[in-house]
Design an enzyme around this catalytic site. Structure first.
Site, short mmCIF file in Angstrom:
data_model
loop_
_atom_site.label_atom_id
_atom_site.label_comp_id
_atom_site.label_asym_id
_atom_site.label_seq_id
_atom_site.Cartn_x
_atom_site.Cartn_y
_atom_site.Cartn_z
N HIS A 72 0.68 -1.26 -0.20
CA HIS A 72 0.15 -0.13 0.08
C HIS A 72 0.98 1.17 0.03
O HIS A 72 1.89 1.46 1.03
CB HIS A 72 -0.93 -0.13 1.22
N TYR A 201 -8.98 5.39 7.60
CA TYR A 201 -9.08 5.79 9.11
C TYR A 201 -10.10 6.99 9.28
O TYR A 201 -9.70 7.88 8.80
CB TYR A 201 -7.81 6.29 9.74
N PRO A 293 -4.09 -0.04 18.67
CA PRO A 293 -3.80 -0.42 17.37
C PRO A 293 -3.88 0.78 16.28
O PRO A 293 -3.69 0.70 15.15
CB PRO A 293 -4.76 -1.24 17.14
N LYS A 297 1.38 -0.24 14.81
CA LYS A 297 2.46 -0.42 15.26
C LYS A 297 3.03 -1.54 16.43
O LYS A 297 4.29 -1.90 16.39
CB LYS A 297 3.05 0.81 16.28
N TYR A 385 3.77 6.50 10.32
CA TYR A 385 3.17 5.29 9.78
C TYR A 385 3.99 4.41 8.94
O TYR A 385 3.71 3.18 9.34
CB TYR A 385 2.08 5.89 8.98
P1 RFL Z 1 1.80 -12.20 21.25
O1 RFL Z 1 1.54 -12.29 19.90
O2 RFL Z 1 1.05 -11.89 22.40
O3 RFL Z 1 2.49 -13.54 21.57
C1 RFL Z 1 3.00 -13.93 22.78
C2 RFL Z 1 2.88 -15.40 22.89
O4 RFL Z 1 3.28 -15.84 24.41
C3 RFL Z 1 2.43 -16.99 24.53
N1 RFL Z 1 2.66 -16.97 26.10
C4 RFL Z 1 3.18 -17.98 26.84
N2 RFL Z 1 3.89 -18.89 26.36
C5 RFL Z 1 4.51 -19.74 27.37
N3 RFL Z 1 4.61 -19.61 28.85
C6 RFL Z 1 3.68 -18.22 29.19
N4 RFL Z 1 3.58 -18.05 30.32
C7 RFL Z 1 3.06 -17.54 28.14
N5 RFL Z 1 2.48 -16.51 28.15
C8 RFL Z 1 2.02 -16.01 26.98
C9 RFL Z 1 1.30 -16.60 24.24
O5 RFL Z 1 0.33 -17.88 24.04
C10 RFL Z 1 1.50 -16.16 22.85
O6 RFL Z 1 1.58 -17.10 21.62
O7 RFL Z 1 3.09 -10.99 21.40
P2 RFL Z 1 4.30 -10.70 20.58
O8 RFL Z 1 4.93 -11.90 19.77
O9 RFL Z 1 5.03 -9.54 21.33
O10 RFL Z 1 3.61 -9.95 19.33
C11 RFL Z 1 2.93 -8.65 19.49
C12 RFL Z 1 1.47 -8.35 18.36
O11 RFL Z 1 1.17 -9.83 18.49
C13 RFL Z 1 0.56 -7.28 18.70
O12 RFL Z 1 1.51 -6.35 19.07
C14 RFL Z 1 0.02 -6.93 17.54
O13 RFL Z 1 -0.79 -7.81 17.24
C15 RFL Z 1 -0.65 -5.52 18.02
N6 RFL Z 1 -1.76 -5.34 16.92
C16 RFL Z 1 -1.14 -4.56 15.63
N7 RFL Z 1 0.23 -4.28 15.46
C17 RFL Z 1 0.55 -3.97 14.32
O14 RFL Z 1 1.97 -3.65 13.95
N8 RFL Z 1 -0.24 -3.72 13.16
C18 RFL Z 1 -1.27 -3.67 13.14
O15 RFL Z 1 -2.23 -3.56 12.34
C19 RFL Z 1 -1.94 -4.29 14.47
N9 RFL Z 1 -3.52 -4.36 14.72
C20 RFL Z 1 -2.90 -5.40 17.02
C21 RFL Z 1 -3.78 -4.98 15.72
C22 RFL Z 1 -3.70 -6.08 18.04
C23 RFL Z 1 -5.10 -6.28 18.05
N10 RFL Z 1 -5.54 -6.99 19.07
C24 RFL Z 1 -6.28 -7.92 19.29
C25 RFL Z 1 -4.81 -6.70 20.53
C26 RFL Z 1 -5.14 -4.95 15.69
C27 RFL Z 1 -5.99 -5.72 16.90
C28 RFL Z 1 -7.17 -5.67 17.02
C1 PHB Z 2 -5.99 -4.59 10.53
O1 PHB Z 2 -5.88 -4.64 9.42
O2 PHB Z 2 -6.23 -5.38 11.42
C2 PHB Z 2 -5.30 -3.15 11.07
C3 PHB Z 2 -4.92 -2.42 10.22
C4 PHB Z 2 -4.52 -1.05 10.37
C5 PHB Z 2 -4.44 -0.48 11.74
C6 PHB Z 2 -5.00 -1.73 12.91
C7 PHB Z 2 -5.44 -2.94 12.54
O3 PHB Z 2 -3.97 0.54 12.24
#
Ligand code: RFL
Ligand code: PHB
Length: 390
Positions: A72, A201, A293, A297, A385
């Site tokens: 994008h 957005y 989110p 980031k 961004y």
């Molecule tokens: P994770 O992905 O939470 O993985 C952690 C892992 O550790 C395990 N765990 C354990 N394992 C063993 N022993 C324990 N005691 C444990 N405790 C936990 C868990 O089961 C899991 O498998 O962390 P990590 O690797 O640091 O990754 C971080 C990302 O997942 C997170 O920051 C992003 O998903 C945030 N996020 C977004 N980030 C972006 O860069 N771009 C986006 O567009 C974006 N959109 C989002 C998001 C997060 C969202 N939610 C649901 C919070 C959109 C949403 C809706």
């Molecule tokens: C997504 O596609 O899940 C998404 C995209 C942009 C954001 C957050 C989540 O800022």
């Protein structure tokens, strides 16, 4: 059993770290509390910075992402129904982002790691970290009812916000900084064509909305909802109607409805724990920090953390140098705080806050209008961004 690096958690942070170490010949074992299907099914982020894309290329796990992901070159900001374009590529001297689901990143990383003979222990329960100030820390965990011990040189806690890593840091060392927002994001995945070719957005008097996508036939849309709302409050019809309202008449006409196959509410929070290391324990990703989110980031910060951590561990094991490891927390936090600021700012500017008075509302609108009318403003947004350099 002994391994140079024990990694807790097989989210993107833990998986990427194990790959980055593997390509330089450093062994690690990942202990993951959940099973593989659960980890691969977790729906989350969708926007990857080029820094993360580069890491995927470096470890040789980028083929499917390049085939199926979408580059994008811009995003839209909609203000009460009027859409403005942010040309990321033009404003940043050629930088873009990749739209590719975190779920797919995780699946690709797990499959490649297992193909290489790497060890991921799924279902490793009750992990506890011991002797982290000594030269021989170890991890205890339970698998299939059996107690196991893994000794190591270093522990990388990549275990997310609710993990054991941060909880093991001594209370008198750890400082935390937090902001909890009074709303969450209700997100859906649906079989439908995207609203436009780029993300929208939308800031509207009724609240924020985001139109994203996973492919040209799967959309990911979000609307801001009060923290007290529950999934049951939101029928599919109510969701689509609210999304259309917040996009305004013109863009509402472009919304394609389709079968909703996932619906969930995520709370919004800013959080940082300092320092990100103690003795031989190192925190990376959501284990150390959370961003709302809005700036896309979270996943990207997990990637930059493990970039720094892998470089530091490689310097330690390959060149016997400790300086990068000693500085890991400072190096990572400098980038983390800039992303925290950007995510907080995007959230504050684009959402409606119940506790804001009429003056706050007008100031917020003036800031958005200014940002959209000024090349300097748009450039600031674009450069954050697409991601600050590592
Ligand atoms: P994770 O992905 O939470 O993985 C952690 C892992 O550790 C395990 N765990 C354990 N394992 C063993 N022993 C324990 N005691 C444990 N405790 C936990 C868990 O089961 C899991 O498998 O962390 P990590 O690797 O640091 O990754 C971080 C990302 O997942 C997170 O920051 C992003 O998903 C945030 N996020 C977004 N980030 C972006 O860069 N771009 C986006 O567009 C974006 N959109 C989002 C998001 C997060 C969202 N939610 C649901 C919070 C959109 C949403 C809706
Ligand atoms: C997504 O596609 O899940 C998404 C995209 C942009 C954001 C957050 C989540 O800022």
């Amino acid at each position: 059993m002994h391994v140079p690096v024990a990694i807790i958690g097989s989210g993107p942070a833990g998986l990427l770290l194990s790959h980055l170490l593997y390509v330089r010949g450093i062994e690690s074992i990942i202990l993951e509390r959940k099973d593989r299907a659960y980890v691969e099914g977790r729906i989350r982020a969708g926007v990857l910075e080029m820094g993360l894309v580069g890491l995927m290329e470096k470890i040789g796990v980028a083929d499917r992402m390049h085939r199926e992901g979408m580059i994008h070159e811009g995003i839209y900001i909609s203000i009460n129904g009027k859409r403005h374009h942010i040309d990321l590529k033009e404003l940043t001297g050629g930088k873009t982002v990749m739209v590719y689901g975190q779920t797919e990143v995780t699946k690709d990383l797990i499959a490649a790691r297992l193909r290489q003979g790497g060890e991921i222990v799924f279902g490793a329960e009750d992990a506890s970290l011991h002797d982290i100030k000594s030269n021989r820390p170890y991890v205890r965990y339970v698998q299939n009812g059996k107690e196991c011990t893994l000794s190591c040189d270093y522990i990388a806690a990549c275990d997310g916000f609710h993990g054991v890593g941060r909880q093991t840091m001594p209370e008198n060392i750890l400082k935390t900084f937090e902001r909890v927002y009074p709303f969450g994001w209700l997100g859906i995945l649906a079989h439908a064509k995207p609203v436009t070719d780029e993300l929208i957005y939308a800031s509207h008097d009724r609240g924020f909305a985001l139109c994203s996508m996973r492919s040209d036939h799967v959309v990911r849309h979000y609307v801001q909802v009060p923290s007290s709302d529950r999934i049951e409050d939101w029928s599919d019809d109510r969701f689509w109607n609210e999304l259309r309202t917040r996009l305004g008449e013109e863009d509402a006409a472009l919304v394609n409805e389709g079968e909703v196959f996932e619906k969930s509410i995520a709370p919004l929070r800013s959080f940082v724990a300092e320092p990100m290391q103690h003795g031989r324990l190192f925190l990376a990703g959501d284990a150390a920090h959370i961003v709302p989110p809005t700036g896309a980031k979270g996943l990207n910060l997990a990637a930059s953390d493990v970039h720094y951590l892998s470089e530091a561990l490689i310097a330690r094991f390959m060149d016997n140098h400790d300086e990068l490891l000693d500085r890991y927390s400072d190096t990572a936090l400098a980038r983390v705080w800039k992303a925290e600021r950007f995510s907080w700012w995007m959230t504050s500017m684009l959402h409606t806050f119940d506790d804001h008075d009429a003056f706050d509302g007008r100031i917020r609108r003036a800031e958005l209008d200014y940002m959209m009318s000024s090349r300097a403003g748009k450039t600031t947004l674009a450069e954050n961004y697409v991601g600050l350099p590592y």
